[in-house]
Enzyme design. Structure first.
Site, PDB file in Angstrom:
ATOM      1  N   LYS A 193      41.537  43.868  46.868  1.00 44.09           N
ATOM      2  CA  LYS A 193      42.299  43.003  47.781  1.00 44.09           C
ATOM      3  C   LYS A 193      43.724  43.525  47.906  1.00 44.09           C
ATOM      4  CE  LYS A 193      40.632  38.255  47.003  1.00 44.09           C
ATOM      5  NZ  LYS A 193      41.096  36.994  46.403  1.00 44.09           N
ATOM      6  N   ASN A 253      42.666  41.106  41.925  1.00 47.19           N
ATOM      7  CA  ASN A 253      41.594  41.932  42.499  1.00 47.19           C
ATOM      8  C   ASN A 253      42.234  43.176  43.142  1.00 47.19           C
ATOM      9  OD1 ASN A 253      39.712  43.063  44.315  1.00 47.19           O
ATOM     10  ND2 ASN A 253      38.596  41.126  44.470  1.00 47.19           N
ATOM     11  N   TYR A 288      30.928  41.966  48.854  1.00 53.28           N
ATOM     12  CA  TYR A 288      29.715  41.847  49.670  1.00 53.28           C
ATOM     13  C   TYR A 288      29.689  42.812  50.858  1.00 53.28           C
ATOM     14  CZ  TYR A 288      29.069  37.435  47.130  1.00 53.28           C
ATOM     15  OH  TYR A 288      28.889  36.493  46.147  1.00 53.28           O
ATOM     16  N   ASP A 293      42.667  33.536  48.962  1.00 48.83           N
ATOM     17  CA  ASP A 293      41.381  33.035  48.482  1.00 48.83           C
ATOM     18  C   ASP A 293      40.394  33.256  49.615  1.00 48.83           C
ATOM     19  OD1 ASP A 293      40.311  31.834  45.981  1.00 48.83           O
ATOM     20  OD2 ASP A 293      39.354  30.523  47.452  1.00 48.83           O
ATOM     21  N   SER A 294      39.284  33.885  49.279  1.00 46.69           N
ATOM     22  CA  SER A 294      38.367  34.304  50.332  1.00 46.69           C
ATOM     23  C   SER A 294      36.941  34.210  49.837  1.00 46.69           C
ATOM     24  CB  SER A 294      38.707  35.738  50.766  1.00 46.69           C
ATOM     25  OG  SER A 294      38.928  36.555  49.632  1.00 46.69           O
TER      26      SER A 294
HETATM   27  P1  ITT Z   1      41.879  36.772  42.840  1.00 48.18           P
HETATM   28  O1  ITT Z   1      41.463  35.313  42.670  1.00 48.18           O
HETATM   29  O2  ITT Z   1      42.607  37.308  41.646  1.00 48.18           O
HETATM   30  O3  ITT Z   1      42.615  37.012  44.119  1.00 48.18           O
HETATM   31  P2  ITT Z   1      39.011  37.219  43.158  1.00 48.18           P
HETATM   32  O4  ITT Z   1      38.161  38.432  43.405  1.00 48.18           O
HETATM   33  O5  ITT Z   1      38.583  36.293  42.048  1.00 48.18           O
HETATM   34  O6  ITT Z   1      40.543  37.690  42.946  1.00 48.18           O
HETATM   35  P3  ITT Z   1      38.472  35.081  45.080  1.00 48.18           P
HETATM   36  O7  ITT Z   1      38.395  34.046  44.037  1.00 48.18           O
HETATM   37  O8  ITT Z   1      39.212  34.792  46.348  1.00 48.18           O
HETATM   38  O9  ITT Z   1      39.131  36.435  44.513  1.00 48.18           O
HETATM   39  O10 ITT Z   1      36.987  35.549  45.421  1.00 48.18           O
HETATM   40  C1  ITT Z   1      36.718  36.182  46.614  1.00 48.18           C
HETATM   41  C2  ITT Z   1      35.392  36.911  46.508  1.00 48.18           C
HETATM   42  O11 ITT Z   1      34.765  36.915  47.821  1.00 48.18           O
HETATM   43  C3  ITT Z   1      35.615  38.381  46.177  1.00 48.18           C
HETATM   44  O12 ITT Z   1      35.692  38.597  44.799  1.00 48.18           O
HETATM   45  C4  ITT Z   1      34.399  39.033  46.852  1.00 48.18           C
HETATM   46  O13 ITT Z   1      33.248  38.870  46.062  1.00 48.18           O
HETATM   47  C5  ITT Z   1      34.249  38.177  48.109  1.00 48.18           C
HETATM   48  N1  ITT Z   1      35.060  38.781  49.205  1.00 48.18           N
HETATM   49  C6  ITT Z   1      36.248  38.338  49.704  1.00 48.18           C
HETATM   50  N2  ITT Z   1      36.718  39.168  50.661  1.00 48.18           N
HETATM   51  C7  ITT Z   1      35.816  40.163  50.752  1.00 48.18           C
HETATM   52  C8  ITT Z   1      35.741  41.331  51.541  1.00 48.18           C
HETATM   53  O14 ITT Z   1      36.710  41.672  52.393  1.00 48.18           O
HETATM   54  N3  ITT Z   1      34.676  42.118  51.387  1.00 48.18           N
HETATM   55  C9  ITT Z   1      33.689  41.820  50.521  1.00 48.18           C
HETATM   56  N4  ITT Z   1      33.687  40.756  49.719  1.00 48.18           N
HETATM   57  C10 ITT Z   1      34.749  39.923  49.830  1.00 48.18           C
END
Ligand code: ITT
Length: 203
Positions: A12, A9, A156, A69-70
């Site tokens: 991120k 991402n 979000y 992971d978030s």
């Molecule tokens: P990686 O697994 O490759 O790191 P990903 O986007 O798939 O990328 P996650 O599985 O951890 O990552 O999904 C986290 C999702 O939560 C992210 O794609 C956003 O939709 C949301 N999210 C996390 N942190 C956020 C933030 O700071 N602001 C807004 N949305 C966020």
């Protein structure tokens, strides 16, 4: 010390790089290791997925790996979308697709203000080539607005209003978001660990 960021991402990556600035570490990305396979996120906790991503990327690159992971936990939805935040809308192309927050606003259409509480959660996992790992958590409490506002940030951010504030994360500057965000808080803990860690000083 080199650390490989175990995330695809780009938003991120931007946030992590700009918050970790004060540490003498070289941040590498998966673009430096194009042959590392995609990690399947099949755990039902942030910690489970973060550790899996970090350990697998560390194994593939031979270097310490940092995974994030978030996600967003919404009170009125019993903690959903949680670990499924990146794929909440069935037809979303990924975690940065506006379809995810559009579905969330629709699902909360009838929720009164007092039921719009939510929090962002971030689990960072740092995995080492000797098989060890450490995790660091950060939380950002707040609420879900009634319409998207702002163009900054990602995911979000346009619908999340941090506690004690009026603007959404997407209306804040990067510095304001980093001070309040789940990722900013988890990175603060990671930085403390790295500063005091023997592993870090030896490299
Ligand atoms: P990686 O697994 O490759 O790191 P990903 O986007 O798939 O990328 P996650 O599985 O951890 O990552 O999904 C986290 C999702 O939560 C992210 O794609 C956003 O939709 C949301 N999210 C996390 N942190 C956020 C933030 O700071 N602001 C807004 N949305 C966020």
């Amino acid at each position: 010390m080199d650390i490989v960021l175990a995330t695809r991402n780009k938003k991120k990556i931007e946030e992590i790089k700009r918050i970790i600035v004060d540490l003498p570490i070289t941040i590498l990305s998966l673009e430096d290791y194009p042959d590392c396979p995609e990690v399947v996120e099949d755990k039902d906790t942030f910690e489970g997925n973060a550790v899996k991503k970090a350990v697998e990327v560390c194994r593939c690159t031979g270097k310490p790996a940092l995974a994030d992971d978030s996600g967003l936990e919404v009170d009125a939805l019993g903690g959903a979308p949680g670990v499924y935040s990146a794929r909440y809308a069935p037809d979303a192309s990924g975690g940065n697709d506006p379809k995810n927050y559009e579905k969330l606003l629709l699902d909360l259409k009838h929720a009164p203000d007092e039921q719009r509480g939510a929090r962002f959660v971030c689990c960072l996992a740092l995995a080492f080539p000797d098989g060890g790992f450490k995790t660091f958590f950060g939380y950002a409490p707040g609420r879900i607005g009634r319409e998207p506002r702002g163009k900054r940030g990602f995911g979000y951010d346009p619908v999340f209003i941090p506690k004690g504030h009026g603007p959404t994360f997407a209306e804040m500057t990067a510095e304001e978001k980093d001070r309040l965000s789940h990722r900013g808080k988890a990175i603060e803990k990671l930085s403390e660990f790295l500063r005091s860690s023997v592993v870090y000083k030896q490299n």
